[in-house]
Design a protein around this motif. Structure first.
Motif, PDB file in Angstrom:
ATOM      1  N   ASN A 146       0.786  -1.412  -0.122  1.00  0.00           N
ATOM      2  CA  ASN A 146       0.084  -0.325  -0.141  1.00  0.00           C
ATOM      3  C   ASN A 146       0.884   1.120  -0.275  1.00  0.00           C
ATOM      4  N   LYS A 147       2.038   1.229   0.047  1.00  0.00           N
ATOM      5  CA  LYS A 147       2.980   2.162  -0.200  1.00  0.00           C
ATOM      6  C   LYS A 147       3.114   3.362   0.835  1.00  0.00           C
ATOM      7  N   LEU A 148       2.805   2.795   2.444  1.00  0.00           N
ATOM      8  CA  LEU A 148       2.915   3.446   3.542  1.00  0.00           C
ATOM      9  C   LEU A 148       4.684   3.432   4.016  1.00  0.00           C
ATOM     10  N   SER A 149       4.089   4.707   4.805  1.00  0.00           N
ATOM     11  CA  SER A 149       5.881   5.227   5.300  1.00  0.00           C
ATOM     12  C   SER A 149       5.688   4.243   6.605  1.00  0.00           C
ATOM     13  N   PRO A 150       6.696   4.114   6.961  1.00  0.00           N
ATOM     14  CA  PRO A 150       7.628   3.079   8.025  1.00  0.00           C
ATOM     15  C   PRO A 150       7.041   3.947   9.295  1.00  0.00           C
ATOM     16  N   ASN A 151       6.175   3.811  10.297  1.00  0.00           N
ATOM     17  CA  ASN A 151       6.104   3.693  11.380  1.00  0.00           C
ATOM     18  C   ASN A 151       5.913   3.248  13.533  1.00  0.00           C
ATOM     19  N   PRO A 152       7.701   3.049  12.918  1.00  0.00           N
ATOM     20  CA  PRO A 152       7.447   1.851  14.364  1.00  0.00           C
ATOM     21  C   PRO A 152       7.245   2.570  15.822  1.00  0.00           C
ATOM     22  N   ILE A 153       6.627   4.050  15.966  1.00  0.00           N
ATOM     23  CA  ILE A 153       5.503   4.462  16.870  1.00  0.00           C
ATOM     24  C   ILE A 153       4.455   3.680  17.064  1.00  0.00           C
ATOM     25  N   LYS A 154       4.087   4.024  15.669  1.00  0.00           N
ATOM     26  CA  LYS A 154       2.754   3.643  15.765  1.00  0.00           C
ATOM     27  C   LYS A 154       2.379   1.878  15.359  1.00  0.00           C
ATOM     28  N   ILE A 155       3.536   1.319  15.322  1.00  0.00           N
ATOM     29  CA  ILE A 155       3.697  -0.013  15.709  1.00  0.00           C
ATOM     30  C   ILE A 155       3.398  -0.543  17.002  1.00  0.00           C
ATOM     31  N   ALA A 156       4.276  -0.302  17.369  1.00  0.00           N
ATOM     32  CA  ALA A 156       4.786  -0.468  18.947  1.00  0.00           C
ATOM     33  C   ALA A 156       3.688   0.061  20.103  1.00  0.00           C
ATOM     34  N   LEU A 157       2.987   1.088  19.926  1.00  0.00           N
ATOM     35  CA  LEU A 157       1.639   1.425  20.541  1.00  0.00           C
ATOM     36  C   LEU A 157       0.133   0.742  20.098  1.00  0.00           C
ATOM     37  N   SER A 158       0.994   0.517  18.312  1.00  0.00           N
ATOM     38  CA  SER A 158      -0.956  -1.029  18.144  1.00  0.00           C
ATOM     39  C   SER A 158      -0.393  -2.512  18.902  1.00  0.00           C
ATOM     40  N   ALA A 159       0.480  -2.673  19.106  1.00  0.00           N
ATOM     41  CA  ALA A 159       0.468  -3.789  19.482  1.00  0.00           C
ATOM     42  C   ALA A 159       0.786  -4.217  20.935  1.00  0.00           C
ATOM     43  N   PHE A 160       1.020  -2.589  21.481  1.00  0.00           N
ATOM     44  CA  PHE A 160       0.315  -3.201  23.163  1.00  0.00           C
ATOM     45  C   PHE A 160      -0.684  -2.700  23.214  1.00  0.00           C
ATOM     46  N   LYS A 161      -1.647  -1.930  22.354  1.00  0.00           N
ATOM     47  CA  LYS A 161      -3.309  -2.283  22.886  1.00  0.00           C
ATOM     48  C   LYS A 161      -3.813  -3.412  22.319  1.00  0.00           C
ATOM     49  N   ALA A 162      -2.936  -4.060  21.425  1.00  0.00           N
ATOM     50  CA  ALA A 162      -3.444  -4.865  20.905  1.00  0.00           C
ATOM     51  C   ALA A 162      -3.261  -6.451  22.275  1.00  0.00           C
ATOM     52  N   ALA A 163      -2.260  -6.331  22.386  1.00  0.00           N
ATOM     53  CA  ALA A 163      -1.579  -7.270  23.591  1.00  0.00           C
ATOM     54  C   ALA A 163      -2.110  -6.958  24.914  1.00  0.00           C
ATOM     55  N   THR A 164      -2.444  -5.993  25.356  1.00  0.00           N
ATOM     56  CA  THR A 164      -3.133  -5.457  26.184  1.00  0.00           C
ATOM     57  C   THR A 164      -5.183  -6.398  26.579  1.00  0.00           C
ATOM     58  N   GLU A 165      -5.256  -5.840  25.083  1.00  0.00           N
ATOM     59  CA  GLU A 165      -6.523  -5.982  24.910  1.00  0.00           C
ATOM     60  C   GLU A 165      -7.271  -7.740  24.959  1.00  0.00           C
ATOM     61  N   PHE A 166      -6.046  -8.419  24.412  1.00  0.00           N
ATOM     62  CA  PHE A 166      -6.344 -10.242  24.530  1.00  0.00           C
ATOM     63  C   PHE A 166      -6.114 -10.850  25.819  1.00  0.00           C
ATOM     64  N   LEU A 167      -4.719  -9.912  26.543  1.00  0.00           N
ATOM     65  CA  LEU A 167      -4.619 -10.912  27.451  1.00  0.00           C
ATOM     66  C   LEU A 167      -6.183 -10.027  28.726  1.00  0.00           C
ATOM     67  N   ALA A 168      -6.584  -9.018  28.625  1.00  0.00           N
ATOM     68  CA  ALA A 168      -8.015  -8.585  29.397  1.00  0.00           C
ATOM     69  C   ALA A 168      -8.719  -9.868  29.045  1.00  0.00           C
ATOM     70  N   ALA A 169      -8.902  -9.696  27.663  1.00  0.00           N
ATOM     71  CA  ALA A 169     -10.618 -10.944  27.488  1.00  0.00           C
ATOM     72  C   ALA A 169     -10.082 -12.071  27.760  1.00  0.00           C
ATOM     73  N   HIS A 170      -8.702 -12.126  27.921  1.00  0.00           N
ATOM     74  CA  HIS A 170      -8.367 -13.969  28.014  1.00  0.00           C
ATOM     75  C   HIS A 170      -8.809 -14.222  29.938  1.00  0.00           C
ATOM     76  N   SER A 171      -8.645 -12.396  30.606  1.00  0.00           N
ATOM     77  CA  SER A 171      -8.726 -13.106  32.201  1.00  0.00           C
ATOM     78  C   SER A 171     -10.848 -12.842  32.265  1.00  0.00           C
ATOM     79  N   LEU A 172     -11.255 -12.360  31.469  1.00  0.00           N
ATOM     80  CA  LEU A 172     -12.301 -11.797  31.524  1.00  0.00           C
ATOM     81  C   LEU A 172     -12.946 -13.640  30.630  1.00  0.00           C
ATOM     82  N   THR A 173     -12.640 -14.004  30.186  1.00  0.00           N
ATOM     83  CA  THR A 173     -13.082 -15.268  29.601  1.00  0.00           C
ATOM     84  C   THR A 173     -12.487 -16.270  30.940  1.00  0.00           C
TER      85      THR A 173
END
Length: 238
Positions: free
Chosen positions: A28-55
């Motif tokens: 898609n010809k996007l520009s690399p954005n390391p900060i966005k990668i780190a933030l989105s990865a942290f958010k996704a992992a946190t939501e996954f762990l929270a959902a696992h805890s809820l389950t």
């Protein structure tokens, strides 16, 4: 508490986000954005762990208690981003549903919205229809980061991980959503129902035929009360 399993989860999500972002940059010809990668990865992992805890809690105690790690109140997006909350109100006897998508900015102002009433074969299909409306609404903000949020964990997992639908009745709609979302980069977020009250209320009003046409600029008192409960300003009066 951090555990080795939690650490591994964060590493896996980080590597997965790197790979996905690499593909976006290449195709898609996007520009690399390391900060966005780190933030989105942290958010996704946190939501996954929270959902696992809820389950785990639901399985152990047969209840729906929400852990403290899951937000129970709506919170605004970051500066220069738009958060679109979605929800659906579905009736089993008629298969009719009201769907709603509410867009708010970092100040918390309700700036846009989209609603519809239509047939849906299942609750998950109705939730997917609501997300489809959110994607269409996002076209109003072509140059901004958009977060689309739903209280359906199953749906968010299917879309964000490009997984097949767990409910065959919703498969066609979810496939449509996955295709539409592939044309633009979105951030996906799962939230608790307690943090999604505004979208839920509007969807209920739509399904009951009581939602006014100008609800964004002049929200009914019941919606305005929820917006104020969120601790955020209502839309400006014009």
């Amino acid at each position: 508490m951090d555990t080795p399993a939690n650490f591994v989860t964060h590493v896996v999500f980080f590597l997965w986000r790197i790979w996905k972002h690499r593909c976006d940059c290449f195709f898609n010809k996007l520009s690399p954005n390391p900060i966005k990668i780190a933030l989105s990865a942290f958010k996704a992992a946190t939501e996954f762990l929270a959902a696992h805890s809820l389950t785990s809690l639901d399985s152990d105690f047969g209840c729906h208690t929400i852990p403290n790690t899951i937000p129970v109140k709506w919170s605004p997006p970051s500066v220069n981003a738009i958060l679109i909350n979605t929800d659906a109100s579905w009736q089993k006897d008629t298969l009719m549903c009201g769907v709603a998508a509410l867009a708010r900015n970092w100040k918390g102002s309700l700036i846009a919205g989209k609603t519809a009433k239509m047939l849906a074969p299942s609750p998950l299909a109705a939730e997917a229809l609501a997300v489809r409306e959110a994607i269409l609404l996002a076209n109003s903000f072509p140059h901004m980061d958009v977060i689309i949020s739903s209280d359906s964990q199953t749906l968010i997992n299917s879309i964000s991980h490009n997984l097949p639908a767990s409910d065959w009745k919703a498969a066609t709609i979810i496939s449509q959503v996955q295709y539409l979302s592939s044309t633009r980069q979105f951030n996906w977020s799962w939230i608790s129902r307690k943090a999604n009250k505004a979208a839920h209320h509007v969807a209920s009003l739509v399904n009951s035929g009581k939602c006014p046409s100008n609800w964004v600029r002049h929200p009914p008192s019941s919606l305005l009360e929820i917006l104020l409960y969120d601790g955020l300003p209502g839309p400006p009066l014009v």
